[in-house]
Design an enzyme around this catalytic site. Structure first.
Site, PDB file in Angstrom:
ATOM      1  CD  GLU A  36      29.915  42.998  35.326  1.00 15.19           C
ATOM      2  OE1 GLU A  36      28.339  42.636  35.346  1.00 15.19           O
ATOM      3  OE2 GLU A  36      30.117  42.060  35.898  1.00 15.19           O
ATOM      4  CB  CYS A  74      37.955  47.252  41.079  1.00 12.94           C
ATOM      5  SG  CYS A  74      38.235  45.460  39.964  1.00 12.94           S
ATOM      6  CB  CYS A 132      39.272  36.273  31.233  1.00 15.94           C
ATOM      7  SG  CYS A 132      41.055  36.106  31.935  1.00 15.94           S
ATOM      8  CB  CYS A 182      41.350  31.306  36.871  1.00 13.51           C
ATOM      9  SG  CYS A 182      42.389  31.778  36.269  1.00 13.51           S
ATOM     10  CB  CYS A 239      37.913  34.429  37.942  1.00  8.10           C
ATOM     11  SG  CYS A 239      37.459  35.717  37.347  1.00  8.10           S
ATOM     12  CB  CYS A 281      37.020  38.791  44.908  1.00  7.35           C
ATOM     13  SG  CYS A 281      38.688  37.724  43.814  1.00  7.35           S
TER      14      CYS A 281
END
Length: 346
Positions: A93, A106, A113, A117, A120, A339
């Site tokens: 995305e 962005c 990933c 974290c 997220c 975010c």
């Protein structure tokens, strides 16, 4: 069957060599190179100043795995989230964030990933692979097109803050920036580009050694090791002492802007004691700006957003202590484009 070579991975001298082997004039190589980077052609068919025979010959010999837009969503605040489809079917995305003074892209650097974290959405996905430099370039080019269509303006800024850890895809991220800033590509100033990292100390130092010209943002989110390790496992191998040392090394080598990203989590890192710890780190590094970010809740995480009063008190305390901090209000929340929310949902 062996996959054909990606033509976009050839340099201009290499292209000239190929065209010589094909019995074509060298200027044809220049034309193709311009189609690939300056004109962002989606494939050989779009290269209309080449003969049909030459286009067919290129198609036979090379691959042109351009990224395509799979789906888009528009937020009530004008933010546009795109889901991009890669040649192998994977999805990533990217987001266009418009304000009165900026048009910011962005972009993602990995499919998923590996850092896990705890706040997220991408961190709850597995890392499938790194994006190639031309795929990252495509994300930017496609978002730039959206910016032109929706606002009549080109992109002013790019942030590598989408899916993935950019510094764990070091080579492709740097090569993508090289092409984005090249006069042959999008000719954007590197000072308009910010790469965000969860904190890979060794690679931050490498950026300094490579004398990069773009800005760096550290996703800090907690200013002591115990709390940071709780929400960001990478801190176990890249603690705050090492990161402070690496950031100072980077700044000494490049004098590029450094910023901190700090998401406020209710009853976790939003007290004045937490603010004091943030101030202590801030004073150890030549930080240009601390972005205090509103938390955007996601399905799998336990965190919540603090009250307005708590957020205001935190910001005022930083201000009193001469910290250059800005509260970044989230945009695109209603379409999971804010975010920490990117997870290929449409």
């Amino acid at each position: 069957m062996t996959r054909k070579q990606n033509i976009r991975h050839l340099t201009l001298p290499q292209l000239r060599e190929v065209f010589g082997e094909m019995g074509e004039k060298p200027f044809r190589a220049q034309q193709v190179y311009e189609w690939i980077w300056a004109k962002q052609a989606p494939g050989f068919d779009a290269m209309t100043n080449l003969s049909k025979n030459l286009r067919a010959g290129l198609e036979e010999r090379f691959d042109f795995p351009a990224v395509t837009v799979d789906a888009t969503q528009q937020s009530t605040d004008g933010t546009i989230k795109s889901r991009f489809r890669l040649h192998d079917g994977y999805l990533v995305e990217g987001v266009l964030i418009p304000t009165s003074s900026r048009q910011t892209a962005c972009v993602s650097s990995q499919v998923g990933c590996s850092l896990s974290c705890k706040f997220c959405a991408t961190g709850f996905m597995d890392r499938k692979r790194n994006l190639e430099f031309d795929e990252i370039f495509d994300e930017v080019a496609l978002i730039n097109r959206q910016s032109m269509e929706s606002a009549g303006k080109k992109l002013t800024n790019i942030v590598y803050m989408g899916m993935g850890e950019p510094l764990l895809n070091y080579k492709n991220v740097l090569k993508s920036i090289e092409m984005i800033t090249s006069p042959d590509g999008l000719a954007m100033s590197p000072k308009r580009i910010t790469v965000s990292t969860a904190g890979v100390a060794k690679q931050i130092k490498q950026l300094g050694d490579d004398k990069v010209r773009f800005n760096l943002a550290l996703s800090l989110h907690a200013a002591n090791d115990e709390k940071r390790s709780e929400i960001m496992p990478i801190n176990d191998s890249n603690n705050l002492k090492n990161l402070v040392e690496a950031l100072n090394y980077f700044y000494k080598a490049t004098e590029n802007e450094i910023s901190f990203e700090y998401i406020l989590f209710k009853d976790f890192n939003d007290s004045l004691k937490d603010a004091d710890e943030l101030i202590k780190i801030y004073r150890q590094v030549p930080v240009d700006l601390v972005n205090i970010i509103e938390y955007n809740p996601i399905d799998n995480a336990r965190f919540q957003k603090p009250s307005e009063e708590k957020t205001t008190a935190f910001m005022e305390y930083l201000g009193k202590n001469r910290v250059n901090a800005r509260l970044r209000r989230s945009r695109g929340k209603d379409i999971d484009a804010a975010c920490g929310q990117l997870a290929n949902k449409a």
